[in-house]
Design a protein around this motif. Structure first.
Motif, PDB file in Angstrom:
ATOM      1  N   THR A 145       0.987  -1.583  -0.191  1.00 18.95           N
ATOM      2  CA  THR A 145       0.208   0.074  -0.052  1.00 18.95           C
ATOM      3  C   THR A 145       0.969   1.137   0.261  1.00 18.95           C
ATOM      4  O   THR A 145       1.557   1.934   0.864  1.00 18.95           O
ATOM      5  CB  THR A 145      -1.363  -0.125   1.601  1.00 18.95           C
ATOM      6  OG1 THR A 145      -1.604  -1.060   0.890  1.00 18.95           O
ATOM      7  CG2 THR A 145      -1.618   1.049   1.202  1.00 18.95           C
ATOM      8  N   ILE A 147       1.607   5.763  -0.688  1.00 19.69           N
ATOM      9  CA  ILE A 147       0.521   6.562  -1.190  1.00 19.69           C
ATOM     10  C   ILE A 147       1.636   7.844  -1.353  1.00 19.69           C
ATOM     11  O   ILE A 147       2.387   7.588  -1.500  1.00 19.69           O
ATOM     12  CB  ILE A 147      -0.380   7.423   0.312  1.00 19.69           C
ATOM     13  CG1 ILE A 147      -0.783   6.695   1.345  1.00 19.69           C
ATOM     14  CG2 ILE A 147      -0.912   8.934   0.487  1.00 19.69           C
ATOM     15  CD1 ILE A 147      -1.903   6.002   0.361  1.00 19.69           C
ATOM     16  N   GLN A 156      -2.791  10.197  -3.892  1.00 22.28           N
ATOM     17  CA  GLN A 156      -2.686   9.066  -4.601  1.00 22.28           C
ATOM     18  C   GLN A 156      -2.984   7.442  -4.102  1.00 22.28           C
ATOM     19  O   GLN A 156      -1.722   7.775  -3.057  1.00 22.28           O
ATOM     20  CB  GLN A 156      -2.574   8.973  -5.903  1.00 22.28           C
ATOM     21  CG  GLN A 156      -3.135  10.511  -6.196  1.00 22.28           C
ATOM     22  CD  GLN A 156      -2.860  10.157  -8.044  1.00 22.28           C
ATOM     23  OE1 GLN A 156      -3.245   9.070  -9.140  1.00 22.28           O
ATOM     24  NE2 GLN A 156      -3.721  11.488  -8.722  1.00 22.28           N
ATOM     25  N   ARG A 157      -3.521   6.589  -4.368  1.00 25.26           N
ATOM     26  CA  ARG A 157      -3.182   5.530  -3.347  1.00 25.26           C
ATOM     27  C   ARG A 157      -3.173   4.415  -4.235  1.00 25.26           C
ATOM     28  O   ARG A 157      -3.586   4.271  -5.281  1.00 25.26           O
ATOM     29  CB  ARG A 157      -3.711   5.773  -2.496  1.00 25.26           C
ATOM     30  CG  ARG A 157      -4.051   3.850  -1.513  1.00 25.26           C
ATOM     31  CD  ARG A 157      -5.116   3.677  -0.378  1.00 25.26           C
ATOM     32  NE  ARG A 157      -6.456   3.235  -0.608  1.00 25.26           N
ATOM     33  CZ  ARG A 157      -7.429   3.450   0.036  1.00 25.26           C
ATOM     34  NH1 ARG A 157      -7.516   3.498   0.619  1.00 25.26           N
ATOM     35  NH2 ARG A 157      -8.494   3.582  -1.018  1.00 25.26           N
ATOM     36  N   SER A 158      -2.443   3.551  -4.505  1.00 29.15           N
ATOM     37  CA  SER A 158      -1.728   1.792  -4.333  1.00 29.15           C
ATOM     38  C   SER A 158      -2.221   0.814  -3.603  1.00 29.15           C
ATOM     39  O   SER A 158      -1.140   1.565  -2.288  1.00 29.15           O
ATOM     40  CB  SER A 158      -0.363   2.071  -4.987  1.00 29.15           C
ATOM     41  OG  SER A 158       0.090   0.946  -5.651  1.00 29.15           O
ATOM     42  N   MET A 159      -2.783   0.436  -3.903  1.00 34.63           N
ATOM     43  CA  MET A 159      -2.873  -1.284  -3.282  1.00 34.63           C
ATOM     44  C   MET A 159      -2.472  -2.564  -3.673  1.00 34.63           C
ATOM     45  O   MET A 159      -2.401  -3.001  -3.394  1.00 34.63           O
ATOM     46  CB  MET A 159      -4.518  -1.618  -2.491  1.00 34.63           C
ATOM     47  CG  MET A 159      -5.050  -0.014  -2.512  1.00 34.63           C
ATOM     48  SD  MET A 159      -4.968   0.305  -0.610  1.00 34.63           S
ATOM     49  CE  MET A 159      -5.632  -1.444  -0.305  1.00 34.63           C
ATOM     50  N   PHE A 165      -2.951   3.390  -8.971  1.00 34.84           N
ATOM     51  CA  PHE A 165      -2.885   4.615  -8.154  1.00 34.84           C
ATOM     52  C   PHE A 165      -4.760   4.729  -8.093  1.00 34.84           C
ATOM     53  O   PHE A 165      -4.838   4.804 -10.146  1.00 34.84           O
ATOM     54  CB  PHE A 165      -1.824   5.392  -8.375  1.00 34.84           C
ATOM     55  CG  PHE A 165      -0.430   5.479  -7.300  1.00 34.84           C
ATOM     56  CD1 PHE A 165      -0.583   5.266  -6.003  1.00 34.84           C
ATOM     57  CD2 PHE A 165       0.045   4.886  -8.446  1.00 34.84           C
ATOM     58  CE1 PHE A 165       0.516   5.457  -5.889  1.00 34.84           C
ATOM     59  CE2 PHE A 165       1.469   4.130  -7.672  1.00 34.84           C
ATOM     60  CZ  PHE A 165       1.570   4.681  -6.337  1.00 34.84           C
ATOM     61  N   VAL A 168      -7.213   9.172  -4.117  1.00 41.54           N
ATOM     62  CA  VAL A 168      -8.627   9.153  -2.792  1.00 41.54           C
ATOM     63  C   VAL A 168      -9.074  10.493  -2.163  1.00 41.54           C
ATOM     64  O   VAL A 168      -9.790  10.808  -1.703  1.00 41.54           O
ATOM     65  CB  VAL A 168      -7.876   8.002  -1.984  1.00 41.54           C
ATOM     66  CG1 VAL A 168      -7.322   7.091  -2.824  1.00 41.54           C
ATOM     67  CG2 VAL A 168      -6.029   8.963  -1.627  1.00 41.54           C
TER      68      VAL A 168
END
Length: 182
Positions: A145, A147, A156-159, A165, A168
């Motif tokens: 995860t 940010i 922006q967020r990546s899981m 991304f 958010v």
């Protein structure tokens, strides 16, 4: 306190000292009042990434990538052949695995390393992520995860370890901080 320099970063070392990254070097203080040059004289220390005592510490910036394996006492330059540039505006270390680090390389995109910066692999090209990244953080109990923040792109967020991304938060940002113990 050093004067006449542009402040980029501040970090707490494993032994409770402070590191200050500036245009022009890396400074250390044990009391927050008196500062001494700790290294990188004349270099741009944009990001300082520290972990627990005994884990590697990193300093990155404009043509700067160093690792310390002794809590900042000595800094070793890294020059990995598989990182396409050294103008690093965003850098983060995973709290769950301090060997895992991410770097946003200007003009190229996001890269990841699982061996403390020795080798790198591309994660997201500059064609699919914002060009204005100034902050990265790895959050949660895994190292996937990520940010990313920027003055125009927001948060922006990546899981998936920085491969994709999702925005958010629209709020522009030039930096971010994460409390991994909260």
């Amino acid at each position: 306190m050093p004067t006449g320099e542009h402040v980029h970063s501040l970090a707490v070392t494993a032994d409770g000292g402070l590191l200050l990254g500036l245009h022009g070097g890396l400074y250390r203080s044990d009391d927050g009042e008196s500062w001494t040059l700790a290294g990188l004289s004349g270099e741009d220390a944009m990001v300082i990434a520290t972990a627990e005592e005994g884990d590697p510490m990193f300093v990155a910036g404009h043509e700067v990538l160093y690792r310390s394996d002794d809590d900042g006492e000595t800094l070793t330059p890294l020059s990995p052949a598989d990182l396409p540039g050294m103008d690093i505006h965003g850098f983060a270390q995973a709290p769950s695995d301090p060997q895992v680090v991410y770097a946003f390389v200007v003009g190229h995109g996001l890269f990841a390393s699982g061996d403390a910066g020795e080798t790198w692999e591309p994660r997201a090209s500059i064609e699919v992520i914002p060009r204005d990244v100034f902050g990265l953080a790895v959050v949660g109990s895994d190292d996937e995860t990520v940010i990313m923040v920027g003055p125009e792109s927001g948060v922006q967020r990546s899981m998936d370890g920085g491969r994709s991304f999702q925005r958010v938060l629209e709020t522009p940002s030039g930096a971010g901080a994460v409390d991994d113990k909260a």
